[in-house]
Design a protein around this motif. Structure first.
Motif, PDB file in Angstrom:
ATOM      1  N   LEU A  87       0.816  -1.209   0.000  1.00 10.62           N
ATOM      2  CA  LEU A  87       0.000   0.000   0.000  1.00 10.62           C
ATOM      3  C   LEU A  87       0.852   1.263   0.000  1.00 10.62           C
ATOM      4  O   LEU A  87       0.421   2.309  -0.478  1.00 10.62           O
ATOM      5  CB  LEU A  87      -0.931  -0.009   1.219  1.00 10.62           C
ATOM      6  CG  LEU A  87      -1.973   1.095   1.337  1.00 10.62           C
ATOM      7  CD1 LEU A  87      -2.855   1.174   0.094  1.00 10.62           C
ATOM      8  CD2 LEU A  87      -2.822   0.902   2.591  1.00 10.62           C
ATOM      9  N   HIS A  88       2.073   1.183   0.543  1.00  9.82           N
ATOM     10  CA  HIS A  88       2.974   2.336   0.561  1.00  9.82           C
ATOM     11  C   HIS A  88       4.409   1.856   0.704  1.00  9.82           C
ATOM     12  O   HIS A  88       4.666   0.671   0.969  1.00  9.82           O
ATOM     13  CB  HIS A  88       2.610   3.314   1.693  1.00  9.82           C
ATOM     14  CG  HIS A  88       2.824   2.763   3.078  1.00  9.82           C
ATOM     15  ND1 HIS A  88       4.061   2.618   3.643  1.00  9.82           N
ATOM     16  CD2 HIS A  88       1.940   2.329   4.019  1.00  9.82           C
ATOM     17  CE1 HIS A  88       3.960   2.138   4.857  1.00  9.82           C
ATOM     18  NE2 HIS A  88       2.668   1.927   5.106  1.00  9.82           N
ATOM     19  N   VAL A 111      -3.395   8.247   2.902  1.00 10.90           N
ATOM     20  CA  VAL A 111      -4.191   7.078   2.548  1.00 10.90           C
ATOM     21  C   VAL A 111      -5.616   7.336   3.034  1.00 10.90           C
ATOM     22  O   VAL A 111      -5.841   7.476   4.244  1.00 10.90           O
ATOM     23  CB  VAL A 111      -3.641   5.797   3.197  1.00 10.90           C
ATOM     24  CG1 VAL A 111      -4.561   4.611   2.904  1.00 10.90           C
ATOM     25  CG2 VAL A 111      -2.233   5.508   2.697  1.00 10.90           C
ATOM     26  N   LEU A 154      -0.807   6.330   8.333  1.00  8.52           N
ATOM     27  CA  LEU A 154      -1.530   6.282   7.066  1.00  8.52           C
ATOM     28  C   LEU A 154      -2.169   7.626   6.749  1.00  8.52           C
ATOM     29  O   LEU A 154      -2.180   8.059   5.589  1.00  8.52           O
ATOM     30  CB  LEU A 154      -2.586   5.180   7.102  1.00  8.52           C
ATOM     31  CG  LEU A 154      -2.059   3.746   7.184  1.00  8.52           C
ATOM     32  CD1 LEU A 154      -3.217   2.771   7.285  1.00  8.52           C
ATOM     33  CD2 LEU A 154      -1.178   3.416   5.993  1.00  8.52           C
ATOM     34  N   VAL A 172      -4.321   1.952  -3.463  1.00 13.93           N
ATOM     35  CA  VAL A 172      -5.441   2.586  -2.770  1.00 13.93           C
ATOM     36  C   VAL A 172      -6.733   2.353  -3.543  1.00 13.93           C
ATOM     37  O   VAL A 172      -7.765   1.961  -2.983  1.00 13.93           O
ATOM     38  CB  VAL A 172      -5.184   4.091  -2.579  1.00 13.93           C
ATOM     39  CG1 VAL A 172      -6.453   4.802  -2.105  1.00 13.93           C
ATOM     40  CG2 VAL A 172      -4.040   4.321  -1.597  1.00 13.93           C
ATOM     41  N   ALA A 197       2.042   6.767  -0.435  1.00  9.83           N
ATOM     42  CA  ALA A 197       1.089   5.718  -0.771  1.00  9.83           C
ATOM     43  C   ALA A 197       1.132   5.434  -2.265  1.00  9.83           C
ATOM     44  O   ALA A 197       1.519   6.286  -3.073  1.00  9.83           O
ATOM     45  CB  ALA A 197      -0.320   6.148  -0.362  1.00  9.83           C
TER      46      ALA A 197
END
Length: 296
Positions: A26-27, A72, A67, A37, A32
């Motif tokens: 996700l990152h 995110v 996050l 996402v 990110a």
């Protein structure tokens, strides 16, 4: 045979929930991945639950803050379960005693003070945990290196040897060996636990690929309204943590080959070479259900 997917949307309708890793999926610790996402948002829009399952040694609230800092959006996930959460339960239960010596960074202080709702209720019923010097300890709690930007496990050899001599068990709050921060590869708590075990030290693990974190994730998923016995897909770039753990739990797995192992599968991290991927997986005697270059 591992099936290479074009996108997570290829699996629409097959799974009630995903257990998705963070770093490398996700990152990258600094930013990110927009496509990842969007993939998780799409999975939720189709009715699925997204559980972010991470070996971060910090409690859930710290990961939420991270996050948010990486922008995110909160509609990309439903729940967060961390190795820190599971390890806190082990610590509170006295798995390594009530007088513990902490090895870790200042950023990990929340491990000893910030408990999620279910853990806070349990903590209130237990005797306090006291942090003490190594020679006074009943056990070691390792959340990572004190300064992972400059240190390596070699810097801890003397402390680990003393811990082994004192026969102290170590609670490892993050089984990951390394993680990529942007283009830098940093050591994690798992590297210290590995070194401690090599000396003959006793080590307890609570994150992936070990059962406690999956037990906690399933419990929280049920509390969030998931169906009984949900179909779960484990997503991650750690072959020894995310994938081995998912397989060990009897769950389907999606290996993100463009993360930690990206250099093994050809020049394009987005599109792994199938022959190279199969050969490597055969050598490990592992067979993820699916693979994808980058989560999208």
């Amino acid at each position: 045979m591992t099936e290479i997917l074009r996108s997570l949307a290829d699996l629409t309708g097959r799974y009630d929930a995903v257990f998705c890793d963070l770093w490398g999926c996700l990152h990258n610790g600094k930013a990110a991945y927009p496509a990842a996402v969007a993939a998780l948002q799409g999975f939720r829009a189709s009715g699925g639950k997204v559980v972010l399952l991470t070996n971060a040694p910090r409690p859930m609230s710290s990961v939420v803050a991270q996050l948010d800092g990486l922008s995110v959006p909160r509609d990309a996930w439903d729940l967060i379960v961390t190795s820190g959460d599971a390890a806190q339960m082990g610590m509170l239960s006295g798995a390594v005693g009530r007088k513990v010596h902490h090895i870790g960074a200042p950023k990990d202080e929340a491990f000893f003070t910030d408990f999620a709702g279910d853990l806070a209720a349990y903590a209130a019923t237990q005797p306090p945990i006291e942090r003490v010097p190594l020679r006074e300890a009943e056990g070691i709690v390792c959340t990572g290196l004190r300064d992972d930007l400059t240190e390596t496990p070699d810097d801890y050899r003397a402390a680990l040897l003393l811990g082994k001599t004192l026969d102290l068990p170590m609670l490892c709050a993050n089984p990951d060996i390394v993680v990529d921060l942007g283009d830098r590869r940093l050591y994690c708590a798992g590297a210290l636990a590995e070194a401690y075990e090599a000396m003959g030290g006793r080590t307890l693990y609570f994150g992936k690929p070990h059962p406690p974190i999956y037990d906690l994730a399933r419990r929280r998923l049920a509390e969030a309204g998931a169906p009984a016995d949900p179909a779960i897909l484990c997503i991650g770039d750690g072959i020894s943590t995310d994938i081995r753990g998912g397989i060990g739990e009897g769950l389907d797995t999606l290996f993100i080959s463009g993360g930690l192992e990206a250099d093994r599968f050809g020049p394009d991290p987005e599109n792994p070479d199938p022959a190279r991927l199969d050969d490597w997986l055969d050598g490990l005697e592992l067979s993820p259900t699916y693979a994808m270059g980058r989560l999208r």
